[in-house]
Design a protein around this motif. Sequence first.
Motif, mmCIF file in Angstrom:
data_model
loop_
_atom_site.group_PDB
_atom_site.id
_atom_site.type_symbol
_atom_site.label_atom_id
_atom_site.label_comp_id
_atom_site.label_asym_id
_atom_site.label_seq_id
_atom_site.Cartn_x
_atom_site.Cartn_y
_atom_site.Cartn_z
ATOM 1 N N THR A 155 -3.259 -19.754 1.849
ATOM 2 C CA THR A 155 -2.832 -20.336 0.572
ATOM 3 C C THR A 155 -4.040 -20.825 -0.214
ATOM 4 O O THR A 155 -4.171 -20.559 -1.415
ATOM 5 C CB THR A 155 -1.843 -21.498 0.813
ATOM 6 N N TYR A 156 -4.928 -21.516 0.464
ATOM 7 C CA TYR A 156 -6.140 -22.027 -0.165
ATOM 8 C C TYR A 156 -7.034 -20.879 -0.633
ATOM 9 O O TYR A 156 -7.562 -20.902 -1.746
ATOM 10 C CB TYR A 156 -6.874 -22.924 0.830
ATOM 11 N N ILE A 157 -7.184 -19.870 0.199
ATOM 12 C CA ILE A 157 -8.026 -18.720 -0.136
ATOM 13 C C ILE A 157 -7.528 -18.064 -1.427
ATOM 14 O O ILE A 157 -8.310 -17.753 -2.327
ATOM 15 C CB ILE A 157 -8.046 -17.707 1.031
ATOM 16 N N GLU A 158 -6.230 -17.859 -1.536
ATOM 17 C CA GLU A 158 -5.669 -17.243 -2.743
ATOM 18 C C GLU A 158 -5.911 -18.114 -3.973
ATOM 19 O O GLU A 158 -6.209 -17.605 -5.053
ATOM 20 C CB GLU A 158 -4.176 -16.945 -2.566
ATOM 21 N N LYS A 159 -5.782 -19.412 -3.818
ATOM 22 C CA LYS A 159 -6.035 -20.339 -4.928
ATOM 23 C C LYS A 159 -7.479 -20.222 -5.407
ATOM 24 O O LYS A 159 -7.740 -20.140 -6.610
ATOM 25 C CB LYS A 159 -5.733 -21.778 -4.461
ATOM 26 N N VAL A 160 -8.413 -20.183 -4.472
ATOM 27 C CA VAL A 160 -9.834 -20.093 -4.829
ATOM 28 C C VAL A 160 -10.147 -18.736 -5.449
ATOM 29 O O VAL A 160 -10.878 -18.656 -6.445
ATOM 30 C CB VAL A 160 -10.726 -20.365 -3.595
ATOM 31 N N LYS A 161 -9.605 -17.684 -4.902
ATOM 32 C CA LYS A 161 -9.870 -16.348 -5.452
ATOM 33 C C LYS A 161 -9.425 -16.235 -6.905
ATOM 34 O O LYS A 161 -10.080 -15.589 -7.717
ATOM 35 C CB LYS A 161 -9.181 -15.272 -4.611
ATOM 36 N N LYS A 162 -8.309 -16.885 -7.244
ATOM 37 C CA LYS A 162 -7.783 -16.828 -8.614
ATOM 38 C C LYS A 162 -8.717 -17.486 -9.627
ATOM 39 O O LYS A 162 -8.710 -17.118 -10.796
ATOM 40 C CB LYS A 162 -6.400 -17.487 -8.686
ATOM 41 N N ILE A 163 -9.498 -18.449 -9.186
ATOM 42 C CA ILE A 163 -10.375 -19.158 -10.123
ATOM 43 C C ILE A 163 -11.841 -18.747 -9.988
ATOM 44 O O ILE A 163 -12.703 -19.318 -10.643
ATOM 45 C CB ILE A 163 -10.241 -20.692 -9.964
ATOM 46 N N SER A 164 -12.121 -17.748 -9.162
ATOM 47 C CA SER A 164 -13.495 -17.309 -8.926
ATOM 48 C C SER A 164 -13.703 -15.916 -9.512
ATOM 49 O O SER A 164 -12.995 -14.979 -9.148
ATOM 50 C CB SER A 164 -13.788 -17.276 -7.418
ATOM 51 N N ASN A 165 -14.671 -15.791 -10.399
ATOM 52 C CA ASN A 165 -14.952 -14.488 -11.006
ATOM 53 C C ASN A 165 -16.173 -13.836 -10.343
ATOM 54 O O ASN A 165 -17.015 -13.241 -11.002
ATOM 55 C CB ASN A 165 -15.145 -14.617 -12.515
ATOM 56 N N PHE A 166 -16.241 -13.969 -9.030
ATOM 57 C CA PHE A 166 -17.309 -13.385 -8.229
ATOM 58 C C PHE A 166 -16.738 -13.082 -6.856
ATOM 59 O O PHE A 166 -15.670 -13.599 -6.497
ATOM 60 C CB PHE A 166 -18.512 -14.335 -8.134
ATOM 61 N N PRO A 167 -17.418 -12.247 -6.087
ATOM 62 C CA PRO A 167 -16.902 -11.890 -4.759
ATOM 63 C C PRO A 167 -16.817 -13.099 -3.828
ATOM 64 O O PRO A 167 -17.601 -14.047 -3.937
ATOM 65 C CB PRO A 167 -17.921 -10.881 -4.238
ATOM 66 N N THR A 168 -15.848 -13.032 -2.928
ATOM 67 C CA THR A 168 -15.660 -14.094 -1.940
ATOM 68 C C THR A 168 -15.466 -13.477 -0.568
ATOM 69 O O THR A 168 -14.873 -12.401 -0.438
ATOM 70 C CB THR A 168 -14.431 -14.961 -2.281
ATOM 71 N N LEU A 169 -15.976 -14.155 0.444
ATOM 72 C CA LEU A 169 -15.750 -13.785 1.830
ATOM 73 C C LEU A 169 -15.242 -15.024 2.546
ATOM 74 O O LEU A 169 -15.943 -16.039 2.591
ATOM 75 C CB LEU A 169 -17.048 -13.294 2.487
ATOM 76 N N PHE A 170 -14.033 -14.944 3.055
ATOM 77 C CA PHE A 170 -13.462 -16.047 3.812
ATOM 78 C C PHE A 170 -13.393 -15.653 5.277
ATOM 79 O O PHE A 170 -13.544 -14.490 5.623
ATOM 80 C CB PHE A 170 -12.087 -16.426 3.264
#
Length: 159
Positions: A71-86
């Motif tokens: 849930t947290y990962i999806e929230k962060v991905k929505k507000i991040s305009n750069f690649p993410t690795l969780f």
Amino acid sequence: MFLKPDYNLKNIYDINLEELEQSGIKAMLFDLDSTLMASKSGVYSEEMQQWLRKVQEKFFMAVVSNNKNETYIEKVKKISNFPTLFNACKPKTGPVLDFLTNYNINPKDCVIVGDRPLTDILCGKYLGCKTILVDSITADTESKVVRFVRALERLSIRY
């Protein structure tokens, strides 16, 4: 074991982007919680958003986090305009190295920035990246217990 980050700074805003660029750094990987945002808040401050735009003008940038909460990962991905690795499993290097390889980034051209010596800095050292240790973005408001644990962990740092 003693660790020596390449830079040990009070906060993330003290990072000299021009110096990193001149030294050949092409990519910056950031820990998320307590480095770019308050732990588990899922929100970048306005000041952080402005600073991250400056970073993106000069470097490939991404978030590399050990967080596993979907849930947290999806929230962060929505507000991040750069690649993410969780679920990065730092200090293990496998997932981070795969991530760098996927983006054609040589670890020697990368800096890893984080607030934890035994995860962020150790991972960077294992990979051969430059490393920047910063204090928690919420250092002034963290509980005494959290600050004590952070102080203990920083005993592993060689200055």
